[in-house]
Design an enzyme around this catalytic site. Sequence first.
Site, PDB file in Angstrom:
ATOM      1  N   HIS A 163       0.829  -1.202   0.000  1.00 36.83           N
ATOM      2  CA  HIS A 163       0.000   0.000   0.000  1.00 36.83           C
ATOM      3  C   HIS A 163       0.873   1.266   0.000  1.00 36.83           C
ATOM      4  O   HIS A 163       0.721   2.130  -0.870  1.00 36.83           O
ATOM      5  CB  HIS A 163      -0.900  -0.022   1.250  1.00 36.83           C
ATOM      6  CG  HIS A 163      -1.830   1.152   1.376  1.00 36.83           C
ATOM      7  ND1 HIS A 163      -3.152   1.091   1.020  1.00 36.83           N
ATOM      8  CD2 HIS A 163      -1.621   2.408   1.823  1.00 36.83           C
ATOM      9  CE1 HIS A 163      -3.717   2.274   1.236  1.00 36.83           C
ATOM     10  NE2 HIS A 163      -2.809   3.100   1.736  1.00 36.83           N
ATOM     11  N   GLU A 164       1.777   1.334   0.941  1.00 35.41           N
ATOM     12  CA  GLU A 164       2.622   2.530   1.028  1.00 35.41           C
ATOM     13  C   GLU A 164       3.516   2.650  -0.202  1.00 35.41           C
ATOM     14  O   GLU A 164       3.778   3.756  -0.684  1.00 35.41           O
ATOM     15  CB  GLU A 164       3.452   2.526   2.316  1.00 35.41           C
ATOM     16  CG  GLU A 164       2.648   2.486   3.616  1.00 35.41           C
ATOM     17  CD  GLU A 164       1.582   3.579   3.744  1.00 35.41           C
ATOM     18  OE1 GLU A 164       1.770   4.659   3.154  1.00 35.41           O
ATOM     19  OE2 GLU A 164       0.554   3.326   4.407  1.00 35.41           O
TER      20      GLU A 164
ATOM     21  N   HIS B 239       1.671   4.518  -2.859  1.00 37.72           N
ATOM     22  CA  HIS B 239       1.759   5.971  -2.651  1.00 37.72           C
ATOM     23  C   HIS B 239       3.130   6.493  -3.100  1.00 37.72           C
ATOM     24  O   HIS B 239       3.238   7.528  -3.761  1.00 37.72           O
ATOM     25  CB  HIS B 239       1.595   6.311  -1.160  1.00 37.72           C
ATOM     26  CG  HIS B 239       0.176   6.254  -0.659  1.00 37.72           C
ATOM     27  ND1 HIS B 239      -0.825   7.026  -1.185  1.00 37.72           N
ATOM     28  CD2 HIS B 239      -0.394   5.532   0.344  1.00 37.72           C
ATOM     29  CE1 HIS B 239      -1.964   6.796  -0.527  1.00 37.72           C
ATOM     30  NE2 HIS B 239      -1.723   5.881   0.407  1.00 37.72           N
TER      31      HIS B 239
ATOM     32  N   GLU C 145      -4.842   7.527  -3.102  1.00 38.28           N
ATOM     33  CA  GLU C 145      -5.328   6.255  -2.563  1.00 38.28           C
ATOM     34  C   GLU C 145      -5.590   5.244  -3.691  1.00 38.28           C
ATOM     35  O   GLU C 145      -5.447   4.040  -3.491  1.00 38.28           O
ATOM     36  CB  GLU C 145      -6.592   6.501  -1.731  1.00 38.28           C
ATOM     37  CG  GLU C 145      -6.980   5.368  -0.815  1.00 38.28           C
ATOM     38  CD  GLU C 145      -6.066   5.200   0.406  1.00 38.28           C
ATOM     39  OE1 GLU C 145      -5.161   6.022   0.622  1.00 38.28           O
ATOM     40  OE2 GLU C 145      -6.270   4.215   1.135  1.00 38.28           O
TER      41      GLU C 145
END
Lengths: 499, 499
Positions: A264-265, A268, A294
């Site tokens: 997830h990170e 980003h 997101e």
Amino acid sequence: MEPKIQQLKEILGEISDLNHASAVLGWDQQTYMPAGGAEARGNQLALLGKLSHERGTSPELGKLLEGLKPYAESIDPDSDEARLVKVTTRAFKKATCVPTRHIIDFAQITTLGQQSWMEARQAGNYSIFQPALERIVELRQEYASFFPDFEHPYDSLLDDFEPGMKTSEVKKIFEAVRPKQVELIKAIAAKPNVDNSFLHQPFDEKKQWDFGAEVITQFGYDWKRGRQDKAAHPFTIGFSVNDVRITTRVDPNFLNPMMFGTFHECGHALYGQGADPNLERTGLEEGASLAVHESQSRLWENLVGRSMPMWEHFYPRLQKVFPQLKDVSLEAFYKGINKVQPSLIRVEADEATYNLHIMLRMEIEIALLEGQAKVKDLPELWNSKMKEYLGVTPPNDIQGVMQDIHWSSGMIGYFSTYALGNLVSAQLWEKINQDIPDLAEQIRKGKFENLLAWLRKNIHRHGAKFEPQELVKKVTGSKIDPAAYIRYLTKKYSEIYGL
Amino acid sequence: MEPKIQQLKEILGEISDLNHASAVLGWDQQTYMPAGGAEARGNQLALLGKLSHERGTSPELGKLLEGLKPYAESIDPDSDEARLVKVTTRAFKKATCVPTRHIIDFAQITTLGQQSWMEARQAGNYSIFQPALERIVELRQEYASFFPDFEHPYDSLLDDFEPGMKTSEVKKIFEAVRPKQVELIKAIAAKPNVDNSFLHQPFDEKKQWDFGAEVITQFGYDWKRGRQDKAAHPFTIGFSVNDVRITTRVDPNFLNPMMFGTFHECGHALYGQGADPNLERTGLEEGASLAVHESQSRLWENLVGRSMPMWEHFYPRLQKVFPQLKDVSLEAFYKGINKVQPSLIRVEADEATYNLHIMLRMEIEIALLEGQAKVKDLPELWNSKMKEYLGVTPPNDIQGVMQDIHWSSGMIGYFSTYALGNLVSAQLWEKINQDIPDLAEQIRKGKFENLLAWLRKNIHRHGAKFEPQELVKKVTGSKIDPAAYIRYLTKKYSEIYGL
């Protein structure tokens, strides 16, 4: 270069340097700072924030932007320079509507808010947090009142995170999504659930960490322009296009937090690392909006990271790292990481139920701003909506209304961006698969270059040049549309649960 | 509080916040920043430096200080407020003598200087570094010219690191020390040398790190107000009295760098953590001078850390951590860590030879400023002095004139503070042992509280309130005097080498 553009870039460069300096201080605060450093750090951050705000609302900047208007209108409207003037003018106008006194009040109450939220959680007593939250809601109402041109008080707040987005649009989108997701969850609940107990067992922390790093290296994360550290609440932060860092947490007894948190990170961070270097030090290198950000994190976490092709490639490697998985088949693993289970905590929610956690929050936020709901009644309101949407009832407020830090730091209007990001991720995914027809095959072979190149070209490089709806339309042909997400969820879970 | 003092504290608070924000960025740069972050970090630091300088030289501050003069003269001259006005006025006057153009030139040439120093080291070619160093010397001469009232051009530079100290004082001190140290080294060289080969063997890095941390915890380092990280060139840095961090390097095949490096940096950090909280955010929390700072680091590194009582306490523990030392007696260990060996590199020098490295540098710096020496002739000059003082000749300029980063970053006038620090550490040590007669016995038992309390009371809490000579005299009864250091060295090495 037009001399006034040069002047503008110099001012924006200083603002960007101040904001990035604050970001370094914030990163340190959440990763390495000893407890004793907190008070001084607060002073340092307050000063840098003040200096940045002063520059971002200075009459000099206003005059410069006014003077640049004819030039910006005379050139290609999608050029960096035209967009720089447009985006900066928009932010300037909004920032200058807010009196300094309000900003100081807000900074003070949100500092207090976070403290009392933590105390209330420790004591398991919502009433400790209630007075600060009441004041925060009042100040958010006051903030909205500075923007009488917005059609709904929630609009001005939402717009800070999603430039140009209207509450009515989000409501409409969510109203289309909710019944479909509720229906899907009900259908899943009627089936026998999958087993994911093998994910809940001891996993060596260092090995977890190294595996996550190995995967995101393959995704394309550039370690020369970033790094990874541990943090209690994982986040991604950039100090430059060339220094975009991620943080992750590791649970020694559960594989998911490290694994999907890291993916997830990384999503980003790939966005941050992919901005056009020409946008560096302009403020436009930061990403179009929270929802678009997101969409990138969710795409790598879920569309890639929870997909079968991904694990056809990586699962043998994971089994080698963790021999305790050797008797768990690929299919069982895939089902396990995609288990649907209505639960209390947003950050632990699966893909099928996640958006409902968000809708609940947005409904409460709107009701608070409209004065339809009172802060003192929130625990009850929260629990009744949890029951209605997810069929579960929090045993206490720590696992209920006090689970997220956002409201305590004044971030009302923020949550919806998480759900919008999910929708956008699926919308992009359909388009990507049209443009790269053998994408699944590439992923099965551990090849992510074409996927990343597509994202770089269509999303990342633009930074904040375009508003979110504008960008999504530019790339997919339509504004944010929940249909793709519903199709994605329905197909995926029909296969997993045999619906 | 006098309203003008309040105003002064507000201005100084902002300057302090800016400087501490810069310090956080600098710490990150040297510990965790990925390579890609360097360019942006340069911009961020330049801006923060500019903002701090603007505030520190503003007419508003000048007027305020002028207005505070009568008040400061009417109160106890040793009070915090009187000292705040005095120290700040002194710094203000000095800073406003330097034109902004010079500061920009200096920042540019020292950035270039560090680059070309690194390139010259990589290529082993001094001539790559020479042009930048020539320009740096010119700018340091120009800097000195802004202060015609100083008696020697070197004075204005030295004074930046050692407020109030004169070149003539330092020369006199060094002239008294040099023959004694040269004599001592000759006497030692005539004796069989001690063996320290057991220090050069593999030592597990994690265990080294943990042992160092264990020792400094016992010294009194407060981990709630600090932390320890790895850095290529160890340093200590404070962002607040309550956040003073140390960095250390670990050599997997040599015990000394971690051990004495950690004790050394802890000494600096104890000073930083010990400043009176009342001095927080005034600029006076930083320490009296570099020499006084170095007296603290050297005291813990050498007077404590290389002493017999210290190892009577810690050696059994070290042997337990590193069983490979089990056949090395305490006496052999003590002699080994105190081995004297004239060598090429300052940072690796033992206590007996260290100051000679410094004197050589100071002589060269003075000759450069006076125009008596030319930058192009430095390698030759360096090597001839090394031969004269230490009896060794560098095989190349990397191990000779290019070994230290200081000159490349414009730090001319800095080196002497290292030697002065050594002298002060011994001077303080004699006084401490008078005041705490059983100190050796306490250390033998691992008790450091009384030592730390003495330093807190006499040195740490004062911060930068007093000039170094003033402070040393206040505490020991005389200004910096090399006699104590000579006595210390002679006694210690007479015992070790049987002179």
